[in-house]
Design a protein around this motif. Sequence first.
Motif, PDB file in Angstrom:
ATOM      1  N   ARG A 149       0.836  -1.204   0.000  1.00 33.54           N
ATOM      2  CA  ARG A 149       0.000   0.000   0.000  1.00 33.54           C
ATOM      3  C   ARG A 149       0.868   1.249   0.000  1.00 33.54           C
ATOM      4  O   ARG A 149       0.564   2.224  -0.696  1.00 33.54           O
ATOM      5  CB  ARG A 149      -0.920  -0.032   1.227  1.00 33.54           C
ATOM      6  CG  ARG A 149      -1.904   1.098   1.302  1.00 33.54           C
ATOM      7  CD  ARG A 149      -2.919   1.044   0.170  1.00 33.54           C
ATOM      8  NE  ARG A 149      -3.707   2.273   0.134  1.00 33.54           N
ATOM      9  CZ  ARG A 149      -3.966   2.961  -0.953  1.00 33.54           C
ATOM     10  NH1 ARG A 149      -3.504   2.571  -2.126  1.00 33.54           N
ATOM     11  NH2 ARG A 149      -4.707   4.064  -0.893  1.00 33.54           N
ATOM     12  N   GLU A 152       1.975   2.601  -3.357  1.00 34.91           N
ATOM     13  CA  GLU A 152       1.058   3.412  -4.160  1.00 34.91           C
ATOM     14  C   GLU A 152       0.824   4.762  -3.532  1.00 34.91           C
ATOM     15  O   GLU A 152       0.816   5.793  -4.196  1.00 34.91           O
ATOM     16  CB  GLU A 152      -0.283   2.682  -4.276  1.00 34.91           C
ATOM     17  CG  GLU A 152      -0.252   1.579  -5.284  1.00 34.91           C
ATOM     18  CD  GLU A 152      -1.579   0.841  -5.347  1.00 34.91           C
ATOM     19  OE1 GLU A 152      -2.397   1.011  -4.418  1.00 34.91           O
ATOM     20  OE2 GLU A 152      -1.767   0.098  -6.303  1.00 34.91           O
ATOM     21  N   LYS A 153       0.649   4.740  -2.242  1.00 36.64           N
ATOM     22  CA  LYS A 153       0.195   5.937  -1.548  1.00 36.64           C
ATOM     23  C   LYS A 153       1.213   7.075  -1.642  1.00 36.64           C
ATOM     24  O   LYS A 153       0.853   8.224  -1.835  1.00 36.64           O
ATOM     25  CB  LYS A 153      -0.038   5.571  -0.085  1.00 36.64           C
ATOM     26  CG  LYS A 153      -1.083   6.416   0.604  1.00 36.64           C
ATOM     27  CD  LYS A 153      -1.376   5.823   1.966  1.00 36.64           C
ATOM     28  CE  LYS A 153      -2.096   6.799   2.851  1.00 36.64           C
ATOM     29  NZ  LYS A 153      -2.172   6.288   4.225  1.00 36.64           N
TER      30      LYS A 153
END
Lengths: 359, 876
Positions: A149, A152-153
């Motif tokens: 995650r 992407e973040k």
Amino acid sequence: MLWVDQYRPKTLKDLHYHEGLSQRLKSLAASGDFPHMLFYGPSGAGKKTRIACTLRELFGPGVEKLKIDQRVFLTPSRKKLDVNIVQSNYHIELTPSEVGNYDRVVIQEILKEIAQTQQVDLNAKQRFKVVIINEADSLSRDAQAALRRTMEKYMSNMRIILCANSTSRLIAPIKSRCLLIRVAAPNHKEMKTVLEYVAQSARAGKIPDEAAEDIVRDSNGNMRKAILVFEALKMQTPDLSGPLSIAKPDWETYCHKVGDMILQEQTPQRVMDVRAKLYELLSHCIPPTIIIKTVAERVVQGVDESLKADIMHWAAIYENRMRIGSKKIYHLEAWVVKVMSLYKHFFYDMDMSGFEDGF
Amino acid sequence: MLSSTPGILLPDVLLEVPTRGGAEDGYDAFVPNGLLNSTPRDLSPSLQASPSTEVSHSRQSSHSGSKTGDLYLGLELVPNGLLGEPSSKQDVPPSSPSPEPFRPNGLLSQSQDEELPDIADLLRPYARTTAHASGSSAGISTAPIVLPRSSLRAHTYAGQPVFLRRRARQKIGVVQPVRESQRMGNLLDVPIHRLLDHLSVNTARKLAKEDDDDPATASSATEDSLWVDRYRPKRFTELLGDERVHREVLGWVKEWDHCVFGKSKTKGKKRARDGEETNLLQEDALHRPQEKILLLSGPPGLGKTTLAHVIARQAGYAVFEINASDARTGQVVDDRIRPALESGFAVGSSKPVLIVIDEIDGATGDNASGFIHKLIQLTWEKTSKGRGKKRDDKGKRPLRRPIICICNDLYASSLAKLRPIARIVRFTRPTDVHIVKRLREICELEAVHADTRALSTLVGVTRGDLRGCLNTLQFIKARNQEVTEHVIRTATAGMKEADSNYLSVLNDFFSPMSKKRVKERGLGELDEQKYIDRLSRAADATGALDRIALGCFEHYANTHQHDATFARYVKANEWLVAYDVLSGSLRAEREYAILPYLSYSLVAFYPLFQERGGHRVERPKADWENHVKTQANQEVYKSLARAVRTGHGRTSGNYRHLIGDQIMRLELAPYINRIISPPIRPVNSQVIRPEEKAILSRLVNIMVSLELRFVQEKGEDGQLMYRLDPPIDVFVTYDGKRAADIVVSRYAVRHLVAFEIDAQLIARQADAVERTQTRKASSFFGASRREARGDDNGDGALEPADEPRRKRAKAGPAVDIADQPAVDFFGRPIVPTTTGGPSKLHSAPAQSEKPYRVSFRFSEGSSAAVRKHAKVSSFL
């Protein structure tokens, strides 16, 4: 300084082999749209060298100003973890597998910290920082999940470069988020070129052809090993003349000895002898996987064609079980006994049927 | 019926007479005995009485069968009548005729057959044991017989006569067993009527005593109480175990006498005991012992609690006990112990209180330390208060009563603070012989038949735990079993399991059950064959499955099973692997549900490798040795990694890619050893050949950058040697031999290298210092730079000898910071005289005003090439 470090290419154009790859990296760095990357390939193929060169291409010589930090992390159970971090103004390099099962904590803490700070240097060529994660294939599942995650973040602030030996132990989501770059092992010719370059730069004199051949063959596509061997050779016989013996690592010689012992004799006494040798290898911190692999390779060389497949098959099975279990020596010995038994059966030309379902 | 028992002489057989007879009169004949038996408190007299009466009765009966049947009948009737009316207790003294017929009969029999002395002999042990066990010392009636004089005369070593006065003993209103038996021995010495009188008086007394006691509790106590309680020692002399320990405890309690009971009682005794101690005691205002707390420690069941209670009673205290059933918190000390101590007397008792804190090591939990802490405070905070009491009366009262703490584990962490301030008394188990003796006595009292071997087995199994022994015996008796070894083994099955040791279990894995054990367990042929349940249970009980697995692993190749194709070995290893995989996933995934199945994978070794008379299984140790070695080597790796890393930091080299685990172990470690051992001749560095010099400097370079050193050490034979540090040469040493292709460098070579390394390091250090100093030069005195230069002297080794001198000559004048105004450490301008102080070559301050300057640049050699400003004047 060791040669292996001293004559390490610093820029992409200095690299000796995989021209196409270098070209691609160069254009990637120039494009300004730099993706997450996963470098994979066998040990000693030049992954880290290429990563370093790419960084330099991205940020200029500033990335070579390194500092080493030791950071302390607290696990949820209040245990202290020391992690060594190498960083420059533009990138940070860490090996989370140093802390074993707690790598998730390290990944989360460090990545968040970096991701949430902007690049402060206005003169920097890129707006993002780079995080290099070494030994990515030994990351635990938790850590990998923590990574996916974040990747992407915080894309705007950082890029991640993973470095692994194989992609098989990385989870699919990670692989799909990265640009996969395979760094293959150099072939013999390329390796020889590099050796000659090293010899020339070090003013070590001409390296004899046979010696170079031997080194290349022994090192099996591992450039780092080849250069280390070469340096050892040069140190031990400074004039590089006369009969040159290429040094093998001691553990390898020892493993070969074990392999020979297995084939010479199959008695309870020999089982005990082999066990002692295996203990000796383990106590030198040689990874058991490497032991079983090296010994198996040696054993296979000395047996009949029909047995080779079986021996390797069982080696694979016991290696797999070894990863689940905790006492490595049980599995090593189980394999040794299995091989002895197979060999005996073969020798006495006994009925092999029912052997497969023997357990 | 009467004629059926004519020749019976042995008492135990005689006991059966009435039941065997079956007739009512036969049963009645036994009733008087029952009456005598029912004395609740004192078993000994009844037991004593019963055999004797029985003997006489049987004798009589055996007689009466032949001669005096009518007399016999008459005899039986009298006691029956007496028993028939229990309400008329006053009739008891008149009932004295009841035993009357016994005696004459006995006498008559005596006159006829010769067996009577034998019976007396038979009875003697009873008499002795009862006297010992019950401890009811001989009463007045015995005194005249045994010791006719009232005082004893003795001599000291000096030959002075000493008279020991006999203390008048307490009268005990019970018939004295000793006397009974003694009287049996010389039965004829005493006139018959006197004997009869005695007997009647005794019976009367006994009955009267029964009257006094509450009959309900008395009778129920006999039947229901645990043997442990019933045979708990009541007096100091009855205690079993090490006398010295008992004395020590008693001695400690007695030391309190001065404090508790006042001077008069034991002053002299204390002095006599130990002069030195007395001196110490004098310091204490209250004459208390030095340690205010006694800590009794020892395994369970040896009688620590009993000892504390007995001694407290002996010394005249009332016990106030706190044990595991009470919460043990600091609060308890305040709420219960302190009041008890301060009042000094137990509730409803005139005796001073003695506090027994039982099972103090069991005081775990959050508040345990608080409890101990308070307790300690109680003792020594109060000591100081006790002294200070004269100053302020408001302080709490000092500790005036002894405290005894009892624990099993002396080294429990919670007791750590208590240990130094307490007097520690350790309990050890009494010798088996003594325990067995005591057990046998009890068995006899309880009419349990037990052979010595069974009892000693019991003691062995319980490891001297008397309480355990007694409980087991009582349990066995409750089931009406004879005490044999087998019964004991079954009864103590659980206990035995608990102490089973993994080595013995391991041996069971490799050898079939011995014949003896098969018999003991009463197993049939078929049962003997069954091993899975037996072995898996035994293995589980040890709780050391991993060690058993290791033991199996290390031992199986030692067995002599013929195994041509290694089928057995393969199987055994499969099981081991299965075990390891199971236990691995048990740990990794915390699947503890697998645990019960683990042992089964090891049981498989039994059918594969069991053999009679094989080697004994040794304690597995190879794995541990390997573990230790691995640890050591891992340390070396770690230090190498650290060295490489910091070396990297200093040389700004890029070694970090070398310190990955695998890379370092498989590639760096073997080759670095070869790289750092080039063939160098041990010659002086001055006369070395140029090519060798190149190698040497390269070697030094590498070693410095990797932070490898040669450290001088003294070998075992006292010879000086150089050791590589970190000792990475272990990685090319297998089976204690170094790899053949690596030359072991000689002492001289290492010495040379070590010297060069040191020189190099100093040079680098100086270099680093210099660099930082130049950077800060503006704010420092010139002098500090000169100091840095001074350090440079050391690096001469690598440079041509004249170079540093030249450099210094040139650099020296440059120290003067010509074009900047002199400032002190804080950056303030300072007067030139103070600035120039350290510099001898300092020229006049006027020179700084000259507008031109010459820049001299020196950049040669490996050491710090420093650019400095210098003035022409300094060269002129």
